[in-house]
Scaffold this motif. Sequence first.
Motif, PDB file in Angstrom:
ATOM      1  N   TRP A   1      18.961  -7.139 -10.445  1.00  0.00           N
ATOM      2  CA  TRP A   1      19.447  -7.962 -11.554  1.00  0.00           C
ATOM      3  C   TRP A   1      18.286  -8.415 -12.430  1.00  0.00           C
ATOM      4  O   TRP A   1      18.364  -8.349 -13.656  1.00  0.00           O
ATOM      5  CB  TRP A   1      20.184  -9.198 -11.030  1.00  0.00           C
ATOM      6  CG  TRP A   1      21.404  -8.923 -10.216  1.00  0.00           C
ATOM      7  CD1 TRP A   1      21.949  -7.696  -9.927  1.00  0.00           C
ATOM      8  CD2 TRP A   1      22.248  -9.895  -9.580  1.00  0.00           C
ATOM      9  NE1 TRP A   1      23.065  -7.850  -9.138  1.00  0.00           N
ATOM     10  CE2 TRP A   1      23.277  -9.185  -8.915  1.00  0.00           C
ATOM     11  CE3 TRP A   1      22.219 -11.284  -9.493  1.00  0.00           C
ATOM     12  CZ2 TRP A   1      24.277  -9.836  -8.187  1.00  0.00           C
ATOM     13  CZ3 TRP A   1      23.211 -11.936  -8.774  1.00  0.00           C
ATOM     14  CH2 TRP A   1      24.230 -11.225  -8.133  1.00  0.00           C
TER      15      TRP A   1
ATOM     16  N   PHE B   1      26.090  -4.958 -14.094  1.00  0.00           N
ATOM     17  CA  PHE B   1      27.143  -5.792 -14.669  1.00  0.00           C
ATOM     18  C   PHE B   1      27.870  -5.056 -15.788  1.00  0.00           C
ATOM     19  O   PHE B   1      27.256  -4.500 -16.684  1.00  0.00           O
ATOM     20  CB  PHE B   1      26.561  -7.112 -15.162  1.00  0.00           C
ATOM     21  CG  PHE B   1      26.158  -8.026 -14.046  1.00  0.00           C
ATOM     22  CD1 PHE B   1      27.061  -8.921 -13.506  1.00  0.00           C
ATOM     23  CD2 PHE B   1      24.892  -7.948 -13.496  1.00  0.00           C
ATOM     24  CE1 PHE B   1      26.706  -9.745 -12.445  1.00  0.00           C
ATOM     25  CE2 PHE B   1      24.520  -8.767 -12.438  1.00  0.00           C
ATOM     26  CZ  PHE B   1      25.431  -9.660 -11.908  1.00  0.00           C
TER      27      PHE B   1
ATOM     28  N   CYS C   1      20.830 -17.940 -14.984  1.00  0.00           N
ATOM     29  CA  CYS C   1      21.937 -16.973 -14.980  1.00  0.00           C
ATOM     30  C   CYS C   1      22.268 -16.547 -13.550  1.00  0.00           C
ATOM     31  O   CYS C   1      23.444 -16.471 -13.171  1.00  0.00           O
ATOM     32  CB  CYS C   1      21.585 -15.760 -15.830  1.00  0.00           C
ATOM     33  SG  CYS C   1      21.773 -16.040 -17.607  1.00  0.00           S
TER      34      CYS C   1
ATOM     35  N   ILE D   1      25.781 -17.265 -11.521  1.00  0.00           N
ATOM     36  CA  ILE D   1      26.601 -16.222 -10.893  1.00  0.00           C
ATOM     37  C   ILE D   1      26.955 -16.622  -9.467  1.00  0.00           C
ATOM     38  O   ILE D   1      28.100 -16.493  -9.024  1.00  0.00           O
ATOM     39  CB  ILE D   1      25.860 -14.870 -10.927  1.00  0.00           C
ATOM     40  CG1 ILE D   1      25.747 -14.366 -12.370  1.00  0.00           C
ATOM     41  CG2 ILE D   1      26.575 -13.837 -10.055  1.00  0.00           C
ATOM     42  CD1 ILE D   1      24.771 -13.223 -12.548  1.00  0.00           C
TER      43      ILE D   1
ATOM     44  N   GLN E   1      30.743 -17.639  -7.835  1.00  0.00           N
ATOM     45  CA  GLN E   1      31.270 -16.876  -6.709  1.00  0.00           C
ATOM     46  C   GLN E   1      31.220 -17.655  -5.394  1.00  0.00           C
ATOM     47  O   GLN E   1      31.589 -17.118  -4.353  1.00  0.00           O
ATOM     48  CB  GLN E   1      30.473 -15.565  -6.551  1.00  0.00           C
ATOM     49  CG  GLN E   1      30.612 -14.601  -7.727  1.00  0.00           C
ATOM     50  CD  GLN E   1      32.019 -14.057  -7.858  1.00  0.00           C
ATOM     51  OE1 GLN E   1      32.911 -14.704  -8.376  1.00  0.00           O
ATOM     52  NE2 GLN E   1      32.221 -12.842  -7.366  1.00  0.00           N
TER      53      GLN E   1
ATOM     54  N   THR F   1      31.066  -8.465  -7.384  1.00  0.00           N
ATOM     55  CA  THR F   1      30.657  -9.453  -8.383  1.00  0.00           C
ATOM     56  C   THR F   1      30.330  -8.822  -9.735  1.00  0.00           C
ATOM     57  O   THR F   1      30.824  -9.277 -10.771  1.00  0.00           O
ATOM     58  CB  THR F   1      29.459 -10.284  -7.868  1.00  0.00           C
ATOM     59  OG1 THR F   1      29.896 -11.071  -6.761  1.00  0.00           O
ATOM     60  CG2 THR F   1      28.915 -11.208  -8.953  1.00  0.00           C
TER      61      THR F   1
ATOM     62  N   LEU G   1      32.966 -10.097 -12.820  1.00  0.00           N
ATOM     63  CA  LEU G   1      32.554 -11.046 -13.855  1.00  0.00           C
ATOM     64  C   LEU G   1      32.790 -10.439 -15.238  1.00  0.00           C
ATOM     65  O   LEU G   1      32.357  -9.331 -15.526  1.00  0.00           O
ATOM     66  CB  LEU G   1      31.075 -11.412 -13.697  1.00  0.00           C
ATOM     67  CG  LEU G   1      30.728 -12.344 -12.539  1.00  0.00           C
ATOM     68  CD1 LEU G   1      29.240 -12.610 -12.521  1.00  0.00           C
ATOM     69  CD2 LEU G   1      31.489 -13.652 -12.615  1.00  0.00           C
TER      70      LEU G   1
ATOM     71  N   PHE H   1      30.624 -15.037 -18.080  1.00  0.00           N
ATOM     72  CA  PHE H   1      29.219 -15.148 -18.461  1.00  0.00           C
ATOM     73  C   PHE H   1      29.027 -16.228 -19.511  1.00  0.00           C
ATOM     74  O   PHE H   1      28.010 -16.922 -19.526  1.00  0.00           O
ATOM     75  CB  PHE H   1      28.696 -13.803 -18.980  1.00  0.00           C
ATOM     76  CG  PHE H   1      27.710 -13.155 -18.058  1.00  0.00           C
ATOM     77  CD1 PHE H   1      28.115 -12.187 -17.176  1.00  0.00           C
ATOM     78  CD2 PHE H   1      26.373 -13.514 -18.063  1.00  0.00           C
ATOM     79  CE1 PHE H   1      27.204 -11.580 -16.315  1.00  0.00           C
ATOM     80  CE2 PHE H   1      25.457 -12.921 -17.209  1.00  0.00           C
ATOM     81  CZ  PHE H   1      25.882 -11.947 -16.337  1.00  0.00           C
TER      82      PHE H   1
END
Length: 318
Positions: free
Chosen positions: A200, A209, A253, A257, A261, A282, A286, A291
């Motif tokens: 990520w 994502f 961020c 996330i 979750q 995830t 999302l 976001f």
Amino acid sequence: YQRRVHGIFGFVTNRGTCCQHKHVPHEEVSHWLAQKERNPELILRGLPNEDRARVWWALANPQEVWRAHSVTLSFLEAQPLPPNVEHAIQQDIPRTLNNGGDGAVLLRVLRGWSVLRSDIGYCQGMAFLAATLVMYFPQPDEAFWMLVTLLERRGIVALYDANFMTLNALLTTVHSTLPPALRKRFAAMDLPIQSYCTGWALTLFTTTFQCWAAVMMVWDMIWLAPPTSTTPAPSLPGSHGLSGEVESIIVNCICGIHAMQEPLLLECEDFSSTITLLMHKTPSQLHTQNFRQIIRHFVLRKRRRGKKEDFQWMLHSC
């Protein structure tokens, strides 16, 4: 001839294609920045995609980076690459462009970077950054200097330093600010945050994502962050540290996330179901609205308060 604009954004719509981004008037970008300062949540709308290249170019100012390095992409391409670096790049391009794209341009950009910063070289994950820029800047020279600017002037290159020390420090910060229940659960499962968050961070959320419009909002904020240095020293490894604001964006961020979750994560009974949720479900579950909530609660509010120690209270505010 009448100029039409994107409402509150203030960008002219009939200027032409994104390839003409070099000619965006400074007053248009200044107008958007002024609007953003008066109304920070304007960022939640994201830049109009057709204007993104022009605004990123104006915010990045890659011409300054090019002048500092005093070299051209053509010259860099003519230099030999170590066989292992060439092999790594060639191997990663098909993986990066699995949905199509200009592999030839991406190859040129990555080769150029590997020669320009041989002290760092090519690292897995850079291809996704370069591919994203190639989408908006199809000319090789432009995509290349935007990549150099992103890595050096926004400090992303620090994430690829020796032994990933900066990356590990960033993820340690993330782990320390997770809700206690999640930290306890992950510890019991012996689940290190590096096992799923590394990708990520290294790819700025582009690798997994699916809510692309929202991921580009994160990139908008990264380009809005002040540069780390105005006098790059390419001969000094690690001379460009990660921008504090960029670090804050990435950390918040990732924390957001996790917070979104958290109920599902606490329902997972074992390591396998937890890692499946984090690495596969995830990223696909999302959506853009999720976001937006993450950015609103974990980035914009964090910036307004401006204190890292005050972050914990936001983890349950979504």
